[in-house]
Design a protein around this motif. Structure first.
Motif, PDB file in Angstrom:
ATOM      1  N   GLU A   1       0.821  -1.217   0.000  1.00  0.00           N
ATOM      2  CA  GLU A   1       0.000   0.000   0.000  1.00  0.00           C
ATOM      3  C   GLU A   1       0.855   1.268   0.000  1.00  0.00           C
ATOM      4  N   CYS A   2       1.940   1.241   0.730  1.00  0.00           N
ATOM      5  CA  CYS A   2       2.804   2.431   0.775  1.00  0.00           C
ATOM      6  C   CYS A   2       3.339   2.736  -0.626  1.00  0.00           C
ATOM      7  N   ALA A   3       3.700   1.675  -1.361  1.00  0.00           N
ATOM      8  CA  ALA A   3       4.191   1.873  -2.726  1.00  0.00           C
ATOM      9  C   ALA A   3       3.062   2.383  -3.618  1.00  0.00           C
ATOM     10  N   GLN A   4       1.935   1.739  -3.506  1.00  0.00           N
ATOM     11  CA  GLN A   4       0.761   2.092  -4.318  1.00  0.00           C
ATOM     12  C   GLN A   4       0.352   3.555  -4.118  1.00  0.00           C
ATOM     13  N   GLN A   5       0.292   3.970  -2.875  1.00  0.00           N
ATOM     14  CA  GLN A   5      -0.212   5.315  -2.561  1.00  0.00           C
ATOM     15  C   GLN A   5       0.904   6.348  -2.501  1.00  0.00           C
ATOM     16  N   GLU A   6       2.147   5.901  -2.615  1.00  0.00           N
ATOM     17  CA  GLU A   6       3.288   6.797  -2.457  1.00  0.00           C
ATOM     18  C   GLU A   6       3.159   7.598  -1.169  1.00  0.00           C
ATOM     19  N   ARG A   7       2.791   6.874  -0.130  1.00  0.00           N
ATOM     20  CA  ARG A   7       2.738   7.472   1.208  1.00  0.00           C
ATOM     21  C   ARG A   7       3.605   6.632   2.128  1.00  0.00           C
ATOM     22  N   LYS A   8       4.139   7.274   3.162  1.00  0.00           N
ATOM     23  CA  LYS A   8       5.035   6.556   4.049  1.00  0.00           C
ATOM     24  C   LYS A   8       4.732   6.910   5.500  1.00  0.00           C
ATOM     25  N   PRO A   9       3.659   6.346   6.047  1.00  0.00           N
ATOM     26  CA  PRO A   9       3.390   6.610   7.472  1.00  0.00           C
ATOM     27  C   PRO A   9       4.552   6.105   8.317  1.00  0.00           C
ATOM     28  N   ARG A  10       4.805   6.786   9.408  1.00  0.00           N
ATOM     29  CA  ARG A  10       5.822   6.311  10.351  1.00  0.00           C
ATOM     30  C   ARG A  10       5.275   5.045  11.025  1.00  0.00           C
ATOM     31  N   LEU A  11       6.144   4.083  11.305  1.00  0.00           N
ATOM     32  CA  LEU A  11       5.682   2.775  11.781  1.00  0.00           C
ATOM     33  C   LEU A  11       6.338   2.390  13.099  1.00  0.00           C
ATOM     34  N   LEU A  12       5.510   1.887  14.012  1.00  0.00           N
ATOM     35  CA  LEU A  12       6.003   1.321  15.262  1.00  0.00           C
ATOM     36  C   LEU A  12       5.555  -0.136  15.348  1.00  0.00           C
ATOM     37  N   VAL A  13       6.368  -0.955  15.957  1.00  0.00           N
ATOM     38  CA  VAL A  13       6.005  -2.351  16.192  1.00  0.00           C
ATOM     39  C   VAL A  13       5.439  -2.474  17.607  1.00  0.00           C
ATOM     40  N   GLN A  14       4.286  -3.100  17.705  1.00  0.00           N
ATOM     41  CA  GLN A  14       3.669  -3.332  19.023  1.00  0.00           C
ATOM     42  C   GLN A  14       4.229  -4.611  19.629  1.00  0.00           C
ATOM     43  N   VAL A  15       4.611  -4.523  20.901  1.00  0.00           N
ATOM     44  CA  VAL A  15       5.133  -5.695  21.613  1.00  0.00           C
ATOM     45  C   VAL A  15       4.123  -6.086  22.698  1.00  0.00           C
ATOM     46  N   ASN A  16       3.736  -7.339  22.691  1.00  0.00           N
ATOM     47  CA  ASN A  16       2.765  -7.860  23.657  1.00  0.00           C
ATOM     48  C   ASN A  16       3.528  -8.293  24.910  1.00  0.00           C
ATOM     49  N   THR A  17       3.930  -7.297  25.698  1.00  0.00           N
ATOM     50  CA  THR A  17       4.817  -7.558  26.834  1.00  0.00           C
ATOM     51  C   THR A  17       4.147  -8.429  27.888  1.00  0.00           C
ATOM     52  N   GLY A  18       2.822  -8.361  27.990  1.00  0.00           N
ATOM     53  CA  GLY A  18       2.099  -9.145  28.992  1.00  0.00           C
ATOM     54  C   GLY A  18       1.661 -10.503  28.478  1.00  0.00           C
ATOM     55  N   ARG A  19       2.032 -10.832  27.227  1.00  0.00           N
ATOM     56  CA  ARG A  19       1.677 -12.114  26.613  1.00  0.00           C
ATOM     57  C   ARG A  19       0.180 -12.371  26.759  1.00  0.00           C
ATOM     58  N   GLU A  20      -0.637 -11.359  26.492  1.00  0.00           N
ATOM     59  CA  GLU A  20      -2.083 -11.501  26.635  1.00  0.00           C
ATOM     60  C   GLU A  20      -2.683 -11.910  25.296  1.00  0.00           C
ATOM     61  N   SER A  21      -3.485 -12.986  25.323  1.00  0.00           N
ATOM     62  CA  SER A  21      -3.986 -13.526  24.049  1.00  0.00           C
ATOM     63  C   SER A  21      -4.951 -12.556  23.372  1.00  0.00           C
ATOM     64  N   GLN A  22      -5.635 -11.709  24.152  1.00  0.00           N
ATOM     65  CA  GLN A  22      -6.617 -10.808  23.539  1.00  0.00           C
ATOM     66  C   GLN A  22      -5.959  -9.560  22.965  1.00  0.00           C
ATOM     67  N   LYS A  23      -4.673  -9.386  23.196  1.00  0.00           N
ATOM     68  CA  LYS A  23      -4.003  -8.180  22.696  1.00  0.00           C
ATOM     69  C   LYS A  23      -3.129  -8.499  21.497  1.00  0.00           C
ATOM     70  N   GLY A  24      -3.011  -7.498  20.633  1.00  0.00           N
ATOM     71  CA  GLY A  24      -2.096  -7.627  19.508  1.00  0.00           C
ATOM     72  C   GLY A  24      -0.670  -7.455  19.974  1.00  0.00           C
ATOM     73  N   GLY A  25       0.245  -7.561  19.033  1.00  0.00           N
ATOM     74  CA  GLY A  25       1.649  -7.353  19.364  1.00  0.00           C
ATOM     75  C   GLY A  25       2.452  -8.616  19.196  1.00  0.00           C
ATOM     76  N   ILE A  26       3.727  -8.429  18.914  1.00  0.00           N
ATOM     77  CA  ILE A  26       4.655  -9.535  18.750  1.00  0.00           C
ATOM     78  C   ILE A  26       5.137  -9.939  20.150  1.00  0.00           C
ATOM     79  N   LEU A  27       5.400 -11.216  20.377  1.00  0.00           N
ATOM     80  CA  LEU A  27       5.917 -11.615  21.695  1.00  0.00           C
ATOM     81  C   LEU A  27       7.342 -11.082  21.860  1.00  0.00           C
TER      82      LEU A  27
END
Ligand SMILES: *Cc1c(COP(=O)(O)O)cnc(C)c1O
Length: 227
Positions: free
Chosen positions: A113-139
């Motif tokens: 999408e970034c290529a398609q739209q020639e837009r570049k939103p700033r990006l952060l990675v979410q970390v699931n620090t509490g290892r909660e199944s209902q939350k997003g984020g990488i372990l």
């Protein structure tokens, strides 16, 4: 709560938190978390000069923000909630910063999408620090590998990390963990801290605090007031 009063109070508390932590107040951005907050209330916050807002849902943001952005074009919009792959097109079109990158399929969609739209939103990675199944984020143990893949496989520039600690219990270990992962990966942006704990997050290195209730009052009250 009057959002302008709430904003002033939280801005002061952020500045005070920076002072106590020996940090430059300009190193912390207050993201006003405005999910469920109706447009007329947002208009007041914009009129008071606030320019950085965070929304949870692409759909809600899409219905509220285009008209507000027309009137206040310099506003910075952050997606702080989970991102479904089928909403990536709208998210890339609307948001300046996305805090919830958390899986390879999403990286692939973002790259496209970034290529398609020639837009570049700033990006952060979410970390699931509490290892909660209902939350997003990488372990936490997968974070280094995922950050490497974001760059090497998808060509994405990741600016920093975000976490939402479990509601109960001390927040320090969670803030410390994301700060460590960021430091060893050379990332400068840390999105952590909400109404209940943003001074602590600032002390522990947050560059972005996401504050809703302390600015706008309880979400149920905000919705009711708009009716
Ligand atoms: C709602 C929300 C916030 C703000 O929470 P408050 O406790 O109201 O300050 C912060 N981050 C995310 C991801 C949210 O959904």
């Amino acid at each position: 709560m009057d959002p302008v009063t709430g904003l002033e109070q939280v801005q002061q508390a952020v500045a005070e938190g920076c002072r106590q932590a020996g940090r430059d107040p300009r190193s912390v951005t207050l993201v006003a978390a405005s999910k469920t907050v109706p447009p007329q209330v947002l208009e007041n916050a914009l009129a008071a000069g606030h320019r950085v807002f965070g929304e949870n849902q692409v759909q809600e943001a899409k219905s509220k923000w285009p008209a507000l952005l027309d009137r206040h074009p310099r506003t910075e919009l952050h997606l702080i909630g989970p991102l479904q792959s089928n909403k990536v097109r709208d998210a890339v079109a609307l948001f300046d910063v996305i805090h919830s990158v958390d899986r390879p399929s999403l990286c692939a969609a973002l790259t496209r999408e970034c290529a398609q739209q020639e837009r570049k939103p700033r990006l952060l990675v979410q970390v699931n620090t509490g290892r909660e199944s209902q939350k997003g984020g990488i372990l936490p143990e997968d974070a280094d590998g995922f950050l490497g893949a974001c760059h090497d496989m998808y060509g994405l520039d990741i600016e920093g990390l975000m976490c939402i600690p479990p509601f109960d219990g001390p927040k320090e270990p969670h803030f410390a963990l994301v700060a460590r992962i960021a430091a060893r990966n050379g990332l400068r942006t840390l999105s952590m801290g909400m109404s209940g704990d943003f001074p602590l997050a600032i002390e522990m290195g947050a560059t972005h605090v996401r504050v809703g209730t302390a600015i706008f009052g309880s979400r149920a009250a905000a919705v009711k007031a708009a009716r």
